[in-house]
Motif scaffolding. Structure first.
Motif, PDB file in Angstrom:
ATOM      1  N   TYR A  48       0.874  -1.138  -0.175  1.00  0.00           N
ATOM      2  CA  TYR A  48      -0.191   0.108  -0.198  1.00  0.00           C
ATOM      3  C   TYR A  48       0.833   1.275   0.119  1.00  0.00           C
ATOM      4  N   THR A  49       2.074   1.178  -0.167  1.00  0.00           N
ATOM      5  CA  THR A  49       3.008   2.376  -0.147  1.00  0.00           C
ATOM      6  C   THR A  49       2.587   3.451  -1.113  1.00  0.00           C
ATOM      7  N   ASN A  50       2.011   3.127  -2.219  1.00  0.00           N
ATOM      8  CA  ASN A  50       1.645   4.232  -3.149  1.00  0.00           C
ATOM      9  C   ASN A  50       0.382   4.865  -2.921  1.00  0.00           C
ATOM     10  N   VAL A  51      -0.468   4.070  -1.919  1.00  0.00           N
ATOM     11  CA  VAL A  51      -1.508   4.692  -1.308  1.00  0.00           C
ATOM     12  C   VAL A  51      -1.296   5.550  -0.146  1.00  0.00           C
ATOM     13  N   ILE A  52      -0.257   4.886   0.753  1.00  0.00           N
ATOM     14  CA  ILE A  52       0.040   5.833   1.860  1.00  0.00           C
ATOM     15  C   ILE A  52       0.845   6.958   1.468  1.00  0.00           C
ATOM     16  N   GLN A  53       2.003   6.957   0.519  1.00  0.00           N
ATOM     17  CA  GLN A  53       2.779   7.663   0.281  1.00  0.00           C
ATOM     18  C   GLN A  53       3.548   8.081   1.457  1.00  0.00           C
ATOM     19  N   THR A  54       3.563   9.437   1.731  1.00  0.00           N
ATOM     20  CA  THR A  54       4.305   9.927   3.139  1.00  0.00           C
ATOM     21  C   THR A  54       3.421  10.469   4.045  1.00  0.00           C
ATOM     22  N   SER A  55       2.252   9.944   3.889  1.00  0.00           N
ATOM     23  CA  SER A  55       0.917  10.518   5.150  1.00  0.00           C
ATOM     24  C   SER A  55       0.987   9.679   6.136  1.00  0.00           C
ATOM     25  N   PRO A  56       1.338  10.212   7.390  1.00  0.00           N
ATOM     26  CA  PRO A  56       0.992   9.247   8.598  1.00  0.00           C
ATOM     27  C   PRO A  56      -0.293   9.075   8.938  1.00  0.00           C
ATOM     28  N   GLU A  57      -1.210   9.951   8.369  1.00  0.00           N
ATOM     29  CA  GLU A  57      -2.654   9.844   8.479  1.00  0.00           C
ATOM     30  C   GLU A  57      -2.965   8.378   7.714  1.00  0.00           C
ATOM     31  N   LYS A  58      -2.696   8.426   6.250  1.00  0.00           N
ATOM     32  CA  LYS A  58      -3.112   7.254   5.589  1.00  0.00           C
ATOM     33  C   LYS A  58      -2.109   6.032   6.136  1.00  0.00           C
ATOM     34  N   LEU A  59      -1.121   6.189   6.772  1.00  0.00           N
ATOM     35  CA  LEU A  59      -0.578   4.880   7.165  1.00  0.00           C
ATOM     36  C   LEU A  59      -1.072   4.435   8.428  1.00  0.00           C
ATOM     37  N   ALA A  60      -1.605   5.346   9.115  1.00  0.00           N
ATOM     38  CA  ALA A  60      -2.552   4.659  10.607  1.00  0.00           C
ATOM     39  C   ALA A  60      -3.610   4.031   9.866  1.00  0.00           C
ATOM     40  N   ASN A  61      -4.284   4.731   8.941  1.00  0.00           N
ATOM     41  CA  ASN A  61      -5.474   4.060   8.460  1.00  0.00           C
ATOM     42  C   ASN A  61      -5.305   2.786   7.994  1.00  0.00           C
ATOM     43  N   ALA A  62      -4.237   2.557   7.183  1.00  0.00           N
ATOM     44  CA  ALA A  62      -4.050   1.486   6.450  1.00  0.00           C
ATOM     45  C   ALA A  62      -3.741   0.360   7.538  1.00  0.00           C
ATOM     46  N   ALA A  63      -2.849   0.892   8.503  1.00  0.00           N
ATOM     47  CA  ALA A  63      -2.485  -0.309   9.457  1.00  0.00           C
ATOM     48  C   ALA A  63      -3.757  -0.756  10.341  1.00  0.00           C
ATOM     49  N   LEU A  64      -4.743   0.287  10.403  1.00  0.00           N
ATOM     50  CA  LEU A  64      -5.896  -0.388  10.997  1.00  0.00           C
ATOM     51  C   LEU A  64      -6.521  -1.058  10.220  1.00  0.00           C
ATOM     52  N   SER A  65      -6.846  -0.779   8.972  1.00  0.00           N
ATOM     53  CA  SER A  65      -7.770  -1.555   8.187  1.00  0.00           C
ATOM     54  C   SER A  65      -6.926  -2.908   7.909  1.00  0.00           C
ATOM     55  N   VAL A  66      -5.620  -3.135   7.818  1.00  0.00           N
ATOM     56  CA  VAL A  66      -5.130  -4.459   7.803  1.00  0.00           C
ATOM     57  C   VAL A  66      -5.330  -5.336   8.989  1.00  0.00           C
ATOM     58  N   THR A  67      -5.148  -4.706  10.080  1.00  0.00           N
ATOM     59  CA  THR A  67      -5.475  -5.399  11.451  1.00  0.00           C
ATOM     60  C   THR A  67      -6.850  -5.831  11.500  1.00  0.00           C
ATOM     61  N   LEU A  68      -7.839  -4.996  10.869  1.00  0.00           N
ATOM     62  CA  LEU A  68      -9.225  -5.254  11.275  1.00  0.00           C
ATOM     63  C   LEU A  68      -9.419  -6.660  10.162  1.00  0.00           C
ATOM     64  N   THR A  69      -9.141  -6.470   8.833  1.00  0.00           N
ATOM     65  CA  THR A  69      -9.065  -7.540   7.963  1.00  0.00           C
ATOM     66  C   THR A  69      -8.786  -9.024   8.443  1.00  0.00           C
ATOM     67  N   THR A  70      -7.363  -8.853   9.257  1.00  0.00           N
ATOM     68  CA  THR A  70      -6.676 -10.001   9.838  1.00  0.00           C
ATOM     69  C   THR A  70      -7.369 -10.624  11.110  1.00  0.00           C
ATOM     70  N   THR A  71      -8.074  -9.545  11.695  1.00  0.00           N
ATOM     71  CA  THR A  71      -8.982  -9.972  12.867  1.00  0.00           C
ATOM     72  C   THR A  71      -9.891 -10.793  12.608  1.00  0.00           C
ATOM     73  N   ARG A  72     -10.666 -10.229  11.319  1.00  0.00           N
ATOM     74  CA  ARG A  72     -11.691 -10.888  10.793  1.00  0.00           C
ATOM     75  C   ARG A  72     -11.438 -12.240  10.207  1.00  0.00           C
ATOM     76  N   THR A  73     -10.305 -12.326   9.713  1.00  0.00           N
ATOM     77  CA  THR A  73     -10.253 -13.533   9.244  1.00  0.00           C
ATOM     78  C   THR A  73     -10.002 -14.710  10.187  1.00  0.00           C
ATOM     79  N   THR A  74      -9.063 -14.130  11.330  1.00  0.00           N
ATOM     80  CA  THR A  74      -8.530 -15.168  12.245  1.00  0.00           C
ATOM     81  C   THR A  74     -10.196 -15.546  13.127  1.00  0.00           C
ATOM     82  N   THR A  75     -10.853 -14.601  13.265  1.00  0.00           N
ATOM     83  CA  THR A  75     -12.068 -14.939  13.767  1.00  0.00           C
ATOM     84  C   THR A  75     -13.022 -16.090  13.218  1.00  0.00           C
TER      85      THR A  75
END
Length: 191
Positions: A48-75
């Motif tokens: 997701y680097t081209n989406v995140i670029q150099t934005s701390p906000e987009k980075l935090a959002n991407a991290a949360l989204s990946v975490t949510l997706t992984t938590t759902r898959t695990t559940t």
């Protein structure tokens, strides 16, 4: 403390990267160094680097989204396991207890993502960031409680315990990384 069936965040879903810009990669690598699990951070977010670029906000959002997706898959995996053949009643009970904690974590991660979408231009920036940090911390606690309940005692056999523990540790580490990236984003916004 040792330590996602819906789609990925709309920001990530609509902007799949095709090429990676070195500056964006460097930003991600540098940002991930502030986490407890930098290699996992980089590996889980590098597409997701081209989406995140150099934005701390987009980075935090991407991290949360990946975490949510992984938590759902695990559940989903743990839910299937709890109803699977050969599962003893004590194992099924431990897995159901774990599922309750993981469902709470999913809710808290969803709330944190929703709050991230409403953060720009907010007059209550500090409060919103505090809410996000609180929800992600609560998700981490729920995940850790799931792990404690599923790995302690004789409720599960060695192989089942090992599989569940490995998946829970992974989401705990992703959640921990998300919290670190949110904290970095918060400090950039509040300073």
């Amino acid at each position: 403390m040792l330590c996602i069936t819906s789609q990925i965040s709309p920001i990530l879903a609509t902007q799949r990267p095709t090429t990676i810009t070195p500056t964006y990669t460097d930003f991600l690598k540098t940002s991930c160094k502030a986490t407890l699990y930098p290699e996992l951070c980089y590996n889980s977010l590098s597409t997701y680097t081209n989406v995140i670029q150099t934005s701390p906000e987009k980075l935090a959002n991407a991290a949360l989204s990946v975490t949510l997706t992984t938590t759902r898959t695990t559940t989903d995996m743990i839910s299937r396991m709890s109803n699977g053949p050969g599962i003893r009643p004590s194992e099924a009970g431990a897995l159901r207890d774990c599922l309750e904690e993981l469902n709470d974590a999913i809710y808290e991660l969803q709330e944190s993502i929703m709050e991230m979408f409403h953060i720009k231009g907010s007059k209550k920036l500090g409060l919103k960031i505090n809410n996000i940090q609180t929800w992600v911390s609560a998700a981490l606690t729920d995940e850790d409680t799931c792990m404690d309940g599923s790995s302690g005692g004789e409720a599960m056999d060695g192989k089942l315990k090992s599989v569940v523990r490995g998946r829970i540790v992974n989401i705990c580490h992703l959640t921990s990384n998300s919290l670190a990236l949110i904290n970095d984003y918060a400090s950039s916004m509040l300073n």
